[in-house]
Design a protein around this motif. Structure first.
Motif, PDB file in Angstrom:
ATOM      1  N   ALA A 188      16.380 -24.737 -57.446  1.00 51.81           N
ATOM      2  CA  ALA A 188      15.787 -23.903 -58.534  1.00 51.81           C
ATOM      3  C   ALA A 188      16.874 -22.801 -59.036  1.00 51.81           C
ATOM      4  N   SER A 189      17.122 -22.022 -58.187  1.00 47.34           N
ATOM      5  CA  SER A 189      18.269 -20.885 -58.460  1.00 47.34           C
ATOM      6  C   SER A 189      19.501 -21.486 -59.170  1.00 47.34           C
ATOM      7  N   ASN A 244      13.001  -9.254 -55.409  1.00 47.98           N
ATOM      8  CA  ASN A 244      13.780  -7.960 -55.393  1.00 47.98           C
ATOM      9  C   ASN A 244      14.979  -7.891 -56.363  1.00 47.98           C
ATOM     10  N   ASP A 245      14.459  -8.885 -57.614  1.00 52.13           N
ATOM     11  CA  ASP A 245      15.499  -8.830 -58.916  1.00 52.13           C
ATOM     12  C   ASP A 245      16.768  -9.368 -58.459  1.00 52.13           C
ATOM     13  N   GLY A 246      16.720 -10.159 -57.294  1.00 52.78           N
ATOM     14  CA  GLY A 246      18.140 -10.886 -56.827  1.00 52.78           C
ATOM     15  C   GLY A 246      18.906 -10.465 -55.885  1.00 52.78           C
ATOM     16  N   ALA A 247      18.461  -8.953 -55.618  1.00 54.44           N
ATOM     17  CA  ALA A 247      19.292  -8.145 -54.565  1.00 54.44           C
ATOM     18  C   ALA A 247      18.751  -8.493 -53.064  1.00 54.44           C
ATOM     19  N   ARG A 248      19.607  -9.044 -52.049  1.00 52.89           N
ATOM     20  CA  ARG A 248      19.392  -9.574 -50.964  1.00 52.89           C
ATOM     21  C   ARG A 248      19.500  -8.384 -49.928  1.00 52.89           C
ATOM     22  N   MET A 249      18.380  -7.715 -49.469  1.00 51.85           N
ATOM     23  CA  MET A 249      18.579  -6.574 -48.611  1.00 51.85           C
ATOM     24  C   MET A 249      18.573  -7.118 -47.096  1.00 51.85           C
ATOM     25  N   ILE A 257      22.672  -6.273 -49.179  1.00 54.88           N
ATOM     26  CA  ILE A 257      23.844  -7.105 -48.852  1.00 54.88           C
ATOM     27  C   ILE A 257      24.675  -7.719 -49.923  1.00 54.88           C
ATOM     28  N   VAL A 258      23.948  -8.148 -50.951  1.00 54.60           N
ATOM     29  CA  VAL A 258      24.658  -8.823 -51.853  1.00 54.60           C
ATOM     30  C   VAL A 258      23.846  -9.071 -53.006  1.00 54.60           C
ATOM     31  N   GLN A 259      24.321  -9.118 -54.359  1.00 50.96           N
ATOM     32  CA  GLN A 259      23.423  -9.432 -55.545  1.00 50.96           C
ATOM     33  C   GLN A 259      23.621 -11.051 -55.630  1.00 50.96           C
ATOM     34  N   THR A 267      17.367 -14.015 -63.957  1.00 49.37           N
ATOM     35  CA  THR A 267      17.225 -15.055 -63.348  1.00 49.37           C
ATOM     36  C   THR A 267      16.075 -15.029 -62.489  1.00 49.37           C
ATOM     37  N   ALA A 268      16.053 -14.004 -61.575  1.00 48.99           N
ATOM     38  CA  ALA A 268      14.914 -13.640 -60.353  1.00 48.99           C
ATOM     39  C   ALA A 268      13.519 -13.696 -61.125  1.00 48.99           C
ATOM     40  N   ARG A 269      13.739 -12.759 -62.204  1.00 52.76           N
ATOM     41  CA  ARG A 269      12.416 -12.544 -62.832  1.00 52.76           C
ATOM     42  C   ARG A 269      11.622 -13.609 -63.379  1.00 52.76           C
ATOM     43  N   TYR A 270      12.525 -14.472 -64.208  1.00 53.09           N
ATOM     44  CA  TYR A 270      12.234 -15.675 -64.895  1.00 53.09           C
ATOM     45  C   TYR A 270      11.719 -16.577 -63.932  1.00 53.09           C
ATOM     46  N   MET A 271      12.239 -16.734 -62.826  1.00 49.45           N
ATOM     47  CA  MET A 271      12.047 -17.828 -61.725  1.00 49.45           C
ATOM     48  C   MET A 271      10.688 -17.280 -61.321  1.00 49.45           C
TER      49      MET A 271
END
Length: 651
Positions: A306-307, A431-436, A460-462, A468-472
């Motif tokens: 999906a991403s 988290n708005d696409g931000a990987r912690m 770690i990375v965006q 995109t994250a919010r829409y999904m």
């Protein structure tokens, strides 16, 4: 023939010569003897002085090691999950024991072992043997008061556990050394430094501290504070146990995470074990499956598809797709859906979890792009949570992919992941696409409360664009819970987004004729301002296997109860008040055994269980009775009255 005449003068000359020779030999021997004595004295008093001083000291000095108190393991609010309390160990000098038979009988009566067991120990040709190690004070109290010649006891540290997060926290052995979990990985910091006391014996045999020896005081170990909430942990473990029982499953795992920071709020496994009673404990029970066990994630892995479709193909919820009637042949192999879906939009394909659409979409995305998104979301690599035994999962490089790898991977096969990796991917989306980086160690503090190390949230990375994250989250994964396969995961009053996953397990290289599944649900809430994410994984459920029926309801119950008991969660989510019914389910506790414990240890033990103590008798003494019997269920905040007696001193 002339013969030499021996005269008195010649005889006297010979005798004088022999006498002188003998005198010389004797003088030489005496000189050598004196040199040997001087040499020995020099060796003792000059060259080997340390050796002989140590040997002399051993004759009248005793070195006693004082064990340092092991540091505590605390939850996020400072509540002890593991702490050392006093225990008793009995030892003997078999050469000094006068009546081995009577002594063996006393120990057999006290501890239930055979008399022969203790006789064998007491008949050994040694000066020191352990008779019992780490005995509770209540069980040892009677023998401690007896004066048995040749038998003594020492007070040692015994680990007591709150009995939650067993696989995470781990255990110590009889010598208080960590052997698993955090107890092992942080053993050096928790252990502290033992003290040394030197005693000397007088002519009458009495011991006293050596006046000229350096006495080293023990230094307590450091405390390790976790991000775990003990209440949420207990709730999650209870729900997993109920689920395994209800569906006759092999095992189950669950994790709750703060999506903004990466803090692990709870991480649970079932079956678990009683950390304070280890009889029958197996290595399998000690394994932290949530980070060690890999499984094919099935439809929860559709987050990758999906991403990539949303960002790389610019698809929206309304993009038309074809379900091909629920069955599609790809490279000579069939891909099937649980229903015969036809033409529909992309949102419905995700909501209804269509494998056919997931496979065809993955092929449109392409291998390189699909792999890039899978890596960005954290698959195929360790999360960095900092726990021993973590698996990195299994994500083959594109160069090793076969013709069916990409379509199968589109809906979660030919890839292996841990529950934590799957949760991390959805927490990234939330988290708005931000990987912690997930983490579970909050801080390490010294015995004075000074922080030695402290973990901070680390990005770690965006992995995805925020839009995109919010829409999904809104269009795809919220819809799964509102009107799709995840409806049973809903929490009353809290908008949830997430995804179900029902993956058939591989057996002997084939899925045919093997009807075992892994059911999972992973989600986050509230979907419009996500704060927490959680995953439930149930392995080999028997009475039902679809995740919508097995895993989704557990998510709802566990997270709902967590919200009801956690003031921090309520504050974060701006909840006005918890549900009283849910609070009532966790308002009773079991009264522990207190007899034999010191006053301070008994008070701490009651505090851990949410109870209060009212002491009477000798302040600082040991508990000899308690007003409420051990094992009784009572309301939290109940007061337990205890009677204290004077403690027996060490010998």
């Amino acid at each position: 023939m002339n013969q030499e005449r021996t005269t008195p003068e010649n005889h006297r000359g010979t005798s004088d010569h022999e006498f002188g020779l003998r005198l010389g030999i004797m003088a030489t021997l005496m000189l050598l003897f004196c040199l040997a004595i001087v040499s020995k004295l020099l060796g003792i008093q000059v060259f080997d002085v340390k050796k002989y001083r140590a040997k002399a000291n051993r004759q009248y000095e005793t070195i006693v090691t004082e064990k340092a108190r092991r540091g505590r393991i605390l939850d996020r609010y400072g509540r002890p999950l593991a702490e050392s309390v006093e225990s008793i160990s009995f030892y003997a000098d078999p050469q000094q024991v006068q009546d081995a038979g009577a002594t063996a009988r006393l120990f057999s009566d006290a501890f239930g072992k055979s008399r022969r067991n203790y006789l064998d120990l007491l008949r050994k040709k040694k000066h020191f043997v352990w008779l019992e190690r780490n005995v509770p004070v209540s069980q040892a109290a009677k023998l401690m008061s007896l004066k048995i010649k040749g038998v003594g006891f020492k007070r040692e540290q015994h680990r007591y556990y709150l009995n939650v997060a067993a696989q995470l926290i781990g255990l110590t052995d009889r010598d208080n050394k960590g052997v698993s979990g955090i107890e092992k990985s942080f053993d050096e910091k928790l252990r502290g430094r033992d003290g040394v006391r030197i005693f000397q014996r007088s002519a009458t045999g009495e011991s006293y501290p050596a006046p000229d020896a350096e006495q080293v005081q023990p230094l307590a170990g450091n405390d390790v504070t976790l991000t775990i909430d003990a209440d949420v942990q207990g709730i999650l473990e209870e729900e997993l146990a109920q689920t395994v029982s209800e569906f006759k499953a092999r095992d189950a795992m669950g994790i709750v995470m703060d999506v903004r920071t990466g803090e692990i709020i709870a991480i649970a496994n079932y079956p678990t074990f009683d950390m304070n009673r280890r009889s029958g404990l197996t290595i399998d029970q000690m394994r932290n499956r949530a980070i060690t066990d890999m499984f094919e994630p099935g439809s929860t892995f559709k987050i990758v598809m999906a991403s990539a479709a949303t960002e790389a193909l610019h698809w929206t919820a309304e993009t038309p797709v074809d379900g091909h009637g629920g069955s599609l042949m790809v490279h000579g192999k069939f891909i099937r859906d649980h229903e015969p879906f036809g033409a529909m939009n992309f949102q419905k394909a995700i909501t209804e979890s269509s494998n056919v659409v997931a496979a065809t979409t993955a092929m449109k995305v392409g291998a390189e792009t699909f792999y890039r998104y899978a890596r960005a979301l954290g698959f195929g690599q360790k999360t960095g949570v900092g726990l021993i035994g973590e698996s990195g999962g299994w994500l083959k490089p594109v160069s090793r992919w076969g013709s069916m790898t990409l379509p199968w991977m589109g809906y979660g096969y030919q890839v292996m992941a841990t529950p934590l990796q799957v949760l991390q991917a959805y927490a990234t989306l939330a988290n708005d696409g931000a990987r912690m980086r997930p983490f579970i160690i909050k801080s390490v503090t010294d015995p004075d409360g000074k922080k030695i190390t402290e973990n901070e949230p680390l990005k770690i990375v965006q992995a995805l664009k925020p839009e995109t994250a919010r829409y999904m989250a809104k269009e795809y994964f919220r819809a799964v819970v509102e009107k799709g396969t995840g409806m049973a995961a809903a929490i009353e009053g809290i908008p949830v987004a997430g995804k179900t996953g029902t993956a058939q397990k591989l057996h002997n290289g084939s899925y045919q004729g093997w009807r075992y599944y892994v059911a999972s649900f992973v989600g986050f809430f509230p979907y419009d301002n996500p704060q927490y994410a959680a995953i439930i994984v149930v392995d080999e459920p028997q009475t039902a296997y679809y995740a919508s029926a097995v895993a989704a309801p557990v998510f709802s119950r566990a997270c709902g109860r967590a919200l009801a008991c956690s003031l921090e969660m309520q504050k974060r989510l701006s909840m006005k008040s918890p549900e009283k019914e849910l609070l009532d389910r966790i308002s009773t506790v079991v009264v522990p055994e207190l007899k034999g414990l010191r006053e301070s240890d008994a008070a701490k033990l009651l505090e851990w269980n949410g109870l209060k103590m009212e002491p009477s008798g000798n302040s600082g003494g040991s508990v000899i009775s308690q007003s409420i019997a051990p094992g009784t269920k009572v309301q939290k905040e109940t007061t337990v009255r205890v009677s204290l007696a004077k403690r027996v001193q060490n010998r």
